[in-house]
Design a protein around this motif. Structure first.
Motif, mmCIF file in Angstrom:
data_model
loop_
_atom_site.group_PDB
_atom_site.id
_atom_site.type_symbol
_atom_site.label_atom_id
_atom_site.label_comp_id
_atom_site.label_asym_id
_atom_site.label_seq_id
_atom_site.Cartn_x
_atom_site.Cartn_y
_atom_site.Cartn_z
ATOM 1 N N ARG A 223 0.832 -1.212 0.000
ATOM 2 C CA ARG A 223 0.000 0.000 0.000
ATOM 3 C C ARG A 223 0.860 1.253 0.000
ATOM 4 N NH1 ARG A 223 -3.702 2.433 4.829
ATOM 5 N NH2 ARG A 223 -5.308 3.427 3.549
ATOM 6 N N ALA A 224 1.863 1.287 0.869
ATOM 7 C CA ALA A 224 2.746 2.450 0.934
ATOM 8 C C ALA A 224 3.496 2.641 -0.379
ATOM 9 C CB ALA A 224 3.732 2.288 2.091
ATOM 10 N N GLY A 225 3.929 1.537 -0.974
ATOM 11 C CA GLY A 225 4.648 1.632 -2.243
ATOM 12 C C GLY A 225 3.787 2.158 -3.362
ATOM 13 N N CYS A 226 2.550 1.686 -3.451
ATOM 14 C CA CYS A 226 1.651 2.134 -4.516
ATOM 15 C C CYS A 226 1.259 3.597 -4.354
ATOM 16 C CB CYS A 226 0.405 1.247 -4.547
ATOM 17 S SG CYS A 226 0.704 -0.430 -5.159
ATOM 18 N N VAL A 227 1.007 4.014 -3.118
ATOM 19 C CA VAL A 227 0.647 5.413 -2.876
ATOM 20 C C VAL A 227 1.835 6.318 -3.188
ATOM 21 C CG1 VAL A 227 0.014 7.110 -1.114
ATOM 22 C CG2 VAL A 227 -1.127 4.884 -1.173
ATOM 23 N N GLY A 228 3.015 5.951 -2.693
ATOM 24 C CA GLY A 228 4.199 6.774 -2.932
ATOM 25 C C GLY A 228 4.539 6.874 -4.405
ATOM 26 N N PHE A 229 4.492 5.744 -5.089
ATOM 27 C CA PHE A 229 4.800 5.753 -6.518
ATOM 28 C C PHE A 229 3.743 6.539 -7.296
ATOM 29 C CE2 PHE A 229 4.000 3.998 -10.742
ATOM 30 C CZ PHE A 229 5.237 4.196 -11.337
ATOM 31 N N GLY A 230 2.470 6.322 -6.975
ATOM 32 C CA GLY A 230 1.407 6.992 -7.702
ATOM 33 C C GLY A 230 1.501 8.498 -7.607
ATOM 34 N N LEU A 231 1.678 9.003 -6.398
ATOM 35 C CA LEU A 231 1.764 10.448 -6.216
ATOM 36 C C LEU A 231 3.047 11.012 -6.822
ATOM 37 C CD1 LEU A 231 0.424 10.793 -2.549
ATOM 38 C CD2 LEU A 231 -0.832 11.075 -4.699
ATOM 39 N N GLY A 232 4.153 10.297 -6.634
ATOM 40 C CA GLY A 232 5.424 10.763 -7.173
ATOM 41 C C GLY A 232 5.431 10.785 -8.689
ATOM 42 N N ARG A 233 4.913 9.707 -9.292
ATOM 43 C CA ARG A 233 4.896 9.638 -10.754
ATOM 44 C C ARG A 233 3.982 10.717 -11.345
ATOM 45 N NH1 ARG A 233 5.462 5.989 -15.068
ATOM 46 N NH2 ARG A 233 5.278 7.313 -16.919
ATOM 47 N N ALA A 234 2.853 10.955 -10.714
ATOM 48 C CA ALA A 234 1.945 12.001 -11.198
ATOM 49 C C ALA A 234 2.624 13.362 -11.160
ATOM 50 C CB ALA A 234 0.672 12.012 -10.359
ATOM 51 N N ALA A 235 3.408 13.616 -10.116
ATOM 52 C CA ALA A 235 4.112 14.899 -10.012
ATOM 53 C C ALA A 235 5.209 15.020 -11.071
ATOM 54 C CB ALA A 235 4.704 15.051 -8.614
ATOM 55 N N LEU A 236 5.950 13.943 -11.300
ATOM 56 C CA LEU A 236 7.036 13.986 -12.277
ATOM 57 C C LEU A 236 6.524 14.204 -13.697
ATOM 58 C CD1 LEU A 236 9.449 11.155 -11.054
ATOM 59 C CD2 LEU A 236 9.771 13.625 -10.898
ATOM 60 N N GLU A 237 5.312 13.752 -13.971
ATOM 61 C CA GLU A 237 4.741 13.935 -15.311
ATOM 62 C C GLU A 237 4.608 15.415 -15.676
ATOM 63 O OE1 GLU A 237 3.323 11.863 -18.031
ATOM 64 O OE2 GLU A 237 4.992 10.784 -17.126
ATOM 65 N N LEU A 238 4.557 16.282 -14.682
ATOM 66 C CA LEU A 238 4.470 17.712 -14.961
ATOM 67 C C LEU A 238 5.719 18.223 -15.669
ATOM 68 C CD1 LEU A 238 2.967 18.903 -11.548
ATOM 69 C CD2 LEU A 238 1.747 18.581 -13.716
ATOM 70 N N MET A 239 6.825 17.491 -15.541
ATOM 71 C CA MET A 239 8.080 17.904 -16.168
ATOM 72 C C MET A 239 8.355 17.177 -17.476
ATOM 73 S SD MET A 239 10.601 18.374 -12.881
ATOM 74 C CE MET A 239 9.947 17.002 -11.911
ATOM 75 N N ARG A 240 7.418 16.369 -17.938
ATOM 76 C CA ARG A 240 7.605 15.655 -19.202
ATOM 77 C C ARG A 240 7.491 16.621 -20.378
ATOM 78 N NH1 ARG A 240 7.639 10.510 -20.931
ATOM 79 N NH2 ARG A 240 7.146 9.718 -18.865
ATOM 80 N N ASP A 241 8.224 16.330 -21.447
ATOM 81 C CA ASP A 241 8.150 17.153 -22.640
ATOM 82 C C ASP A 241 6.734 17.130 -23.201
ATOM 83 O OD1 ASP A 241 8.402 17.184 -25.882
ATOM 84 O OD2 ASP A 241 9.894 18.488 -24.935
ATOM 85 N N PRO A 242 6.133 18.293 -23.463
ATOM 86 C CA PRO A 242 4.749 18.330 -23.945
ATOM 87 C C PRO A 242 4.514 17.495 -25.199
ATOM 88 C CG PRO A 242 5.469 20.525 -23.309
ATOM 89 C CD PRO A 242 6.687 19.649 -23.251
#
Length: 245
Positions: free
Chosen positions: A181-200
């Motif tokens: 549970r902790a891994g999925c929550v941490g990864f989900g939130l972190g990955r969603a945040a990192l997507e903001l820096m992806r090339d459009p």
């Protein structure tokens, strides 16, 4: 960038994709990690090849849906959210077949999957794919195939997130399912945040352009993990427990 390794033997030249090589390394290292931390190591060892195969096939399938291709497994790119969904589905089925707690298997496979993803991201970096948007930050890197502007090394950010979560999960304790549970929550939130820096230009948008496919999948994963509580032991009064995994 180092997209390929070349070996010359006599008159023959062999070309090996660094991305493909690191995917193989990721599967091996992830499997070893899952078996080492498993409560049921024999079950995990038996399930690991199926989980890995599903992860690769799911990643390839989602990429083909989003970006096209000839549909074969060994051509084109990979999209991690498809692999995560397929891998988790196989873990759930495997738990039923082996008659072990789903939460127990997830506690072994979620950290292992994160470790494998982190290694795979290094392959993305060497291959020059999955780069971030242009940046003026001092650690921005130039990816020659997309111009001379420095960009966020998004692959390295993702690798740090994944490996950092693995380290943190080693400190998590609790009932079966707590680590997953902790891994999925941490990864989900972190990955969603990192997507903001992806090339459009590399984003696959959904929801009217509000989210990328990766953000939607990552936030969905975190939401499900928050709703599904870690398993509890049955109580002496025989009362039905809350949702278990």
């Amino acid at each position: 960038m180092l997209p390929a390794l070349r070996f010359v033997v006599g008159d023959t030249q062999w070309v090996l994709s660094t991305h493909a090589l690191l995917v193989v390394v990721a599967v091996f290292v992830g499997t070893v990690h899952a078996v080492r931390r498993a409560r049921e190591p024999l079950v995990v060892a038996a399930c690991a090849p199926w989980v890995a195969a599903a992860g690769i096939a799911g990643s390839r399938a989602l990429f083909a849906v989003l970006r096209g291709g000839d549909g074969t497994l060994w051509s084109g790119g990979l999209t991690s959210m498809g692999g995560i969904a397929a891998g988790l589905a196989v873990v759930v089925v495997a738990a039923r077949v082996a008659r072990v707690r789903t939460a127990t298997l997830l506690d072994a496979f979620v950290p292992a999957g994160l470790l494998a993803l982190g290694i795979g991201r290094l392959g993305c970096f060497l291959g020059g794919c999955c780069y971030g948007a242009p940046t003026s930050l001092p650690w921005g890197l130039v990816f020659p195939e997309v111009g001379g502007a420095p960009r966020h090394p998004l692959q390295l950010y993702s690798a740090l997130l994944d490996v950092g979560l693995v380290a943190l999960l080693g400190r998590v304790s609790g009932p079966p399912g707590a680590v997953a549970r902790a891994g999925c929550v941490g990864f989900g939130l972190g990955r969603a945040a990192l997507e903001l820096m992806r090339d459009p230009g590399t984003r696959d948008l959904v929801g009217g352009g509000m989210l990328t496919v990766a953000q939607a999948g990552a936030l969905g994963l975190a939401a499900v993990a928050l709703v599904v509580k870690p398993a509890r032991r049955s109580n002496p009064l025989g009362l039905r427990n809350r949702i278990e995994v």
